[in-house]
Design an enzyme around this catalytic site. Structure first.
Site, PDB file in Angstrom:
ATOM      1  N   VAL A 157      -8.613  -2.552  -5.167  1.00 47.54           N
ATOM      2  CA  VAL A 157      -7.817  -3.605  -4.643  1.00 47.54           C
ATOM      3  C   VAL A 157      -6.845  -3.103  -3.419  1.00 47.54           C
ATOM      4  CG1 VAL A 157      -7.499  -4.221  -6.993  1.00 47.54           C
ATOM      5  CG2 VAL A 157      -5.742  -2.421  -5.951  1.00 47.54           C
ATOM      6  N   GLU A 158      -6.343  -4.382  -2.634  1.00 48.91           N
ATOM      7  CA  GLU A 158      -5.473  -4.229  -1.655  1.00 48.91           C
ATOM      8  C   GLU A 158      -6.381  -3.261  -0.475  1.00 48.91           C
ATOM      9  OE1 GLU A 158      -1.689  -3.302  -1.618  1.00 48.91           O
ATOM     10  OE2 GLU A 158      -1.047  -4.115  -3.441  1.00 48.91           O
ATOM     11  N   GLY A 159      -7.673  -3.791  -0.387  1.00 45.10           N
ATOM     12  CA  GLY A 159      -8.495  -3.249   0.763  1.00 45.10           C
ATOM     13  C   GLY A 159      -9.373  -2.282  -0.068  1.00 45.10           C
ATOM     14  N   ARG A 193       0.798  -1.182  -0.029  1.00 50.50           N
ATOM     15  CA  ARG A 193       0.042   0.049   0.111  1.00 50.50           C
ATOM     16  C   ARG A 193       0.878   1.345   0.193  1.00 50.50           C
ATOM     17  NH1 ARG A 193      -2.979  -2.504   4.430  1.00 50.50           N
ATOM     18  NH2 ARG A 193      -5.008  -3.530   3.539  1.00 50.50           N
TER      19      ARG A 193
END
Length: 824
Positions: free
Chosen positions: A500-502, A379
């Site tokens: 994406v990624e949360g 992130r």
């Protein structure tokens, strides 16, 4: 005299609370006040004796540790353990993953500014800079974004080969294993540069360098696993992907139905202890071309084969499985708005040996912590890099268009309505680069989980705003897709980064403050740990410190508010000093608000997502503003730089005030609303949106050559040539800088009716005949007009080409068709 002593005592108490002195000092201060009142005659001997006994009793109760624990803290400890919200093992793993960093300073209400100012950005090494200047340039030149996105739906073979050859997939793998061993800041710069050429290219490169087998192996892999897999990941013979999400699981990874059972089986005809896996994954980037799959699944050991017969459910575990392994099925491709490889992976009763678990059997059940720590790094690098690329392109390219495009005889960038958008583009682009370099440098020093969540959410949201504003300014230029369009692919692909990624909704509403409040608070997480360990001695020390902390932050918040932040500290003088003071004030306000909220609402706050999200917004903006201040102080400090920094800081403060105002109005406890308003905003909300004047200033700078323009677009790939969408804009800009004065002179003559003709060429010839322009000026004006027209052109296509017959129309024919429309 007595009144004077009382007033002096109150003032002293306020100062002591503002400074935050130890409990013993308060006790001695109370004793000294009592003695002073008695000596002044304001207290009889009897009253003095009673007061002395009371002060001595309370003093002993608070300062004699065994007595305090037995009488006070034991009761508080029991209550605390009862009201403490239940925490799952997964939640604990998330909380414990990663490190706290500068965001903790901003959360605790008294930031140590020297810690920020002395922090060193990660400088690119000569090798890293050379890679940017050479390998990245060469790779970008191999790619044609229009062909990738519209025709081929894939990178060209030459690009794939070059990625493997030059080790783009192994930037994070250490040199000792043959990788490039680049810093997080270098990885971020590489992805940013590639993304300015092609989002598909950038995503293809960034995924193996983010969450995936490479990073997991580097952090947790056994020596045998590293020897087996890392060489192939380095030379590109192995292409990795990671399967986490699936049809039943998105942001809540704990809901995954994918399961692996420990059992006996056979590998190459030999009895082997292993795992029988059943899984269904989707949205997996690089899955269609992957040769090795990282899998997340829930591990169960019903027969106790791992050694613990009392433990069946181990929890989320990660394993590496060859994509060609029997039973693994790589499904068809998704198409997520861009052409990067993304698809599905399915397996049923797939048997793999037990050492397929990343880190070996010892890491069984520890997958969620592994993923949380690796996700936090991703992130902080990958998605912020994509966002910054959008900011750099938006700043530089929209500036070119807004300067060249004229409507109503004026450059559109000079219209106040357009400047609302271009001013935001300029300010947000400055913010993005400030956040990128600070956050990536932080990742080089630690694993800051809250900071990277802030960066992921806010940078992708700023990307969305910049692209939306850019599309508004570009108008038809932005919406007509084709080889000339530099914005459309980013516009289509923006939801990918948001998701994406949360997913951003999850990140804002649950992660930033939910994790930040516990990890960043000086006392809360240690208190929770003391309760879990049933450690009264530890809890006693913490809770007393917590009470003093809360009183100090309340007094500081109110004092700084009524003083207009003048009593806060600034590590610098000059125009930016007030911003440091205001941020310290709001940092104190956040610390006070957090303590009051946790005390008044307790564990229910976990489910009050809109409330916690607003406090998360405050924490985020405090971090963002810190990044901007740091970035400005590391820069040229020119007038142009200062204008951008002040725009960004004004925006941060406005967002902080807006978040606090919304939080107070919606606070569920009536007395809490009154107290919060009194302490935090006793004089009202003094933070306002960026002024029209300041916004116009940065909007004008967007149209000009300046040091900030170069600093905010240094990673753009500019050398694609005159047929590249960015290259043609760069060419026009350079021509414009040399020839605009001549064109403006011609333009005024034409608008005032002093020259005649139906076309630019005819009017220029007439101007030369009348000696109103020299021949050289006319040629310069002609060159400018040609560049201007090329900037505003869009593409059109034959119906055969649009129907999918790409051989029906060559790129040169598509480009030439635009010139046919020119009549002026």
């Amino acid at each position: 005299m007595s009144l004077f002593i009382v007033l002096l005592a109150l003032l002293t108490a306020w100062v002591l609370a503002f400074v935050g002195v130890p409990l013993l000092v308060w006790t001695l201060g109370a004793a000294a006040l009592t003695v002073a009142l008695w000596l002044a005659g304001a207290m009889s001997l009897t009253a003095f004796a009673i007061a002395a006994v009371l002060i001595a009793g309370v003093g002993l109760l608070l300062n004699v540790l065994p007595l305090r624990r037995a009488v006070l803290t034991r009761f508080a400890f029991a209550v605390f353990k009862k009201v403490l919200p239940e925490m799952s093992s997964t939640e604990r793993e998330v909380l414990e993953s990663g490190d706290v960093w500068w965001e903790a300073e901003m959360f605790r209400g008294r930031p140590d500014w020297e810690k920020l100012l002395s922090f060193k950005y990660t400088k690119l090494t000569k090798e890293e800079q050379s890679f940017l200047d050479n390998e990245c340039e060469a790779l970008c030149k191999l790619c044609d974004d229009w062909k990738i996105e519209y025709e081929d739906k894939d990178l060209p073979k030459a690009a794939w080969d070059y990625i493997r050859e030059k080790k783009f997939f192994s930037m994070l793998i250490k040199k000792e294993y043959g990788g490039l061993g680049f810093s997080a800041n270098a990885q971020s710069a590489v992805v940013t540069k590639l993304a300015t050429k092609s989002i598909t290219l950038a995503v293809t490169v960034m995924v193996p360098n983010s969450l995936g087998p490479g990073e997991l192996l580097m952090h947790y892999g056994t020596d045998e696993q590293k020897k087996k897999w890392l060489p192939g990941l380095v030379d590109g013979s192995e292409i990795p992907c990671f399967g986490l999400t699936g049809p039943e699981v998105g942001s809540d990874a704990t809901a995954m139905p994918d399961v692996g059972y420990v059992c006996h089986g056979e590998v190459d005809g030999k009895p082997t202890l292993g795992l029988k896996l059943t899984f269904s994954k989707r949205y997996i980037t690089l899955a269609p071309v992957a040769t090795v799959v990282g899998l997340a699944f829930k591990l169960r050991d019903p027969d106790g084969l791992l050694g613990d017969r009392n433990k069946v459910d181990y929890g989320i575990t990660c394993a590496l499985v060859p994509a060609a392994h029997p039973g693994v099925h790589i499904g068809r491709r998704h198409y997520p708005g861009a052409a990067f490889m993304n698809g599905t992976i399915v397996g049923r009763d797939v048997f793999v040996p037990i050492d397929a678990i990343i880190g070996g059997p010892a890491m069984a059940g520890k997958g969620w912590r592994m993923l949380s720590e690796c996700l936090s790094s991703g992130r902080g690098i990958s998605l912020p890099a994509l966002s910054t690329a959008a900011g750099q392109l938006g700043y530089r390219m929209t500036g070119v268009y807004a300067r060249f495009r004229r409507q109503f005889k004026v450059s559109v960038g000079k219209f106040e309505g357009v400047q609302e958008a271009t001013g935001r583009i300029a300010g947000h682009a400055y913010t993005l680069e400030a956040l990128r370099v600070l956050t990536a440098s932080a990742v080089d020093h630690c694993a800051p989980s809250v900071t990277t969540a802030i960066a992921k959410y806010h940078m992708t949201e700023l990307m969305r705003k910049i692209i939306t504003d850019g599309m508004d300014v570009l108008g038809g230029k932005g919406i007509q897709q084709g080889p000339r369009n530099f914005m459309a692919t980013g516009y289509k692909a923006t939801p990918v980064a948001i998701t994406v990624e949360g997913a951003n909704i999850l990140t804002r509403n649950l992660m930033i403050y939910g994790q930040g409040a516990i990890r960043c608070h000086k006392y809360v997480f240690p208190e929770m740990e003391a309760a879990r360990e049933n450690d009264l001695v530890k809890f006693d020390k913490l809770v007393i410190g917590h009470v003093g902390f809360a009183i100090n932050r309340a007094v500081r918040s109110f004092t700084l508010a009524i003083s207009g932040s003048m009593l806060a500290r600034s590590p610098v003088d000059g125009e930016l000093a007030p911003y440091f003071r205001k941020l310290e004030r709001m940092s104190s306000a956040l610390a006070f608000t957090s303590d009051l909220t946790m005390g008044a609402v307790g564990g229910k706050l976990k489910f009050m997502e809109r409330l916690s999200a607003r406090l998360g917004d405050v924490l985020s903006q405090l971090y963002i503003a810190s990044a901007v201040l740091k970035f400005y102080l590391e820069g040229s400090k020119s007038d142009a730089e200062r204008a951008h920094a002040r725009w960004a800081l004004d925006t941060c403060l406005y967002e902080i005030g807006h978040a606090f105002d919304g939080f107070i109005r919606n606070f569920p406890v009536a007395w809490g609303r009154v107290l919060l308003r009194l302490v935090i905003m006793p004089l009202g909300n003094s933070f306002h949106p960026v002024s029209d004047r300041r916004n116009a200033r940065v909007a004008d700078l967007l149209l000009e050559h300046s040091d900030v323009r170069e600093r905010l677009s240094w990673l753009i790939f500019k050398n694609g040539g005159e047929h590249d969408p960015i290259g043609r804009m760069e060419k026009a800009w350079k021509i414009g800088l040399k020839t605009e004065a001549a064109y403006v002179k011609y333009y005024k003559l034409a608008n005032h009716g002093e020259i005649s003709g139906d076309t630019v060429a005819e009017r220029l010839d007439d101007a030369v005949r009348r000696n109103l322009l020299t021949r050289d000026e006319a040629e310069q004006a002609r060159a400018y007009d040609d560049a201007r027209y090329d900037v505003i052109l869009t593409d059109d296509f034959s119906k055969e080409y649009l129907a999918g017959d790409f051989a029906a129309e060559a790129a040169a024919a598509i480009e030439a068709s635009g010139e046919l429309s020119r009549v002026a």
